[in-house]
Design a protein around this motif. Structure first.
Motif, PDB file in Angstrom:
ATOM      1  N   ARG A  52       0.831  -1.205   0.000  1.00 49.38           N
ATOM      2  CA  ARG A  52       0.000   0.000   0.000  1.00 49.38           C
ATOM      3  C   ARG A  52       0.864   1.253   0.000  1.00 49.38           C
ATOM      4  O   ARG A  52       0.604   2.210  -0.730  1.00 49.38           O
ATOM      5  N   ASP A  53       1.920   1.264   0.819  1.00 47.03           N
ATOM      6  CA  ASP A  53       2.799   2.432   0.887  1.00 47.03           C
ATOM      7  C   ASP A  53       3.553   2.627  -0.424  1.00 47.03           C
ATOM      8  O   ASP A  53       3.709   3.751  -0.894  1.00 47.03           O
ATOM      9  N   ALA A  54       4.008   1.527  -1.013  1.00 48.56           N
ATOM     10  CA  ALA A  54       4.780   1.630  -2.250  1.00 48.56           C
ATOM     11  C   ALA A  54       3.925   2.105  -3.416  1.00 48.56           C
ATOM     12  O   ALA A  54       4.432   2.745  -4.339  1.00 48.56           O
ATOM     13  N   SER A  55       2.631   1.832  -3.376  1.00 45.16           N
ATOM     14  CA  SER A  55       1.782   2.194  -4.505  1.00 45.16           C
ATOM     15  C   SER A  55       0.986   3.483  -4.287  1.00 45.16           C
ATOM     16  O   SER A  55       0.254   3.901  -5.173  1.00 45.16           O
TER      17      SER A  55
END
Length: 126
Positions: free
Chosen positions: A68-71
């Protein structure tokens, strides 16, 4: 056996054992998994699959949080900077001046046709 080989061996063993026991199985810990008979091979297949996922990826919740953080959308790099600041950052910088340092080997001068910058006591000589 090198560590990389051991990882491949473990992965292949777990995958083969899982598919030997059952091709389709419910997710480990799910209500469908809990409803299976204790001797059902799908229970063990789900456990092996979950263990292998943990070995490879760690905690599923942490992995999903990382995805979630990476996207997530990121603000543009230029956000919050004035046009003058961006223009100043884009200006070419002066070239670095080579300086010979005591104890270091001579520095080849780029474009110097084989010349080297060497350090001598008290001054740098080209």
């Amino acid at each position: 056996m090198p560590a990389g080989d051991a990882d491949v061996f473990v992965e292949l063993w777990a995958e083969a054992k899982t598919y030997f026991l059952a091709r389709v199985f419910p997710r480990y810990g799910s209500p469908a998994w809990c409803a299976l008979h204790p001797d059902d091979p799908r229970r063990l297949a789900a456990v092996l699959h979950a263990a292998e996922m943990w070995r490879k990826y760690g905690d599923e919740d942490n992995l999903l949080a990382w995805f979630r953080d990476a996207s997530r959308a990121r603000p543009p790099l230029a956000e919050g900077r004035s046009r003058a600041e961006l223009d100043a950052a884009a200006k070419p910088k002066p070239p670095h001046q080579l300086q010979a340092t005591p104890g270091w080997p001579p520095i080849r001068i780029p474009g110097g046709h084989g010349r080297y910058l060497t350090h001598t006591e008290g001054r740098a000589a080209a």
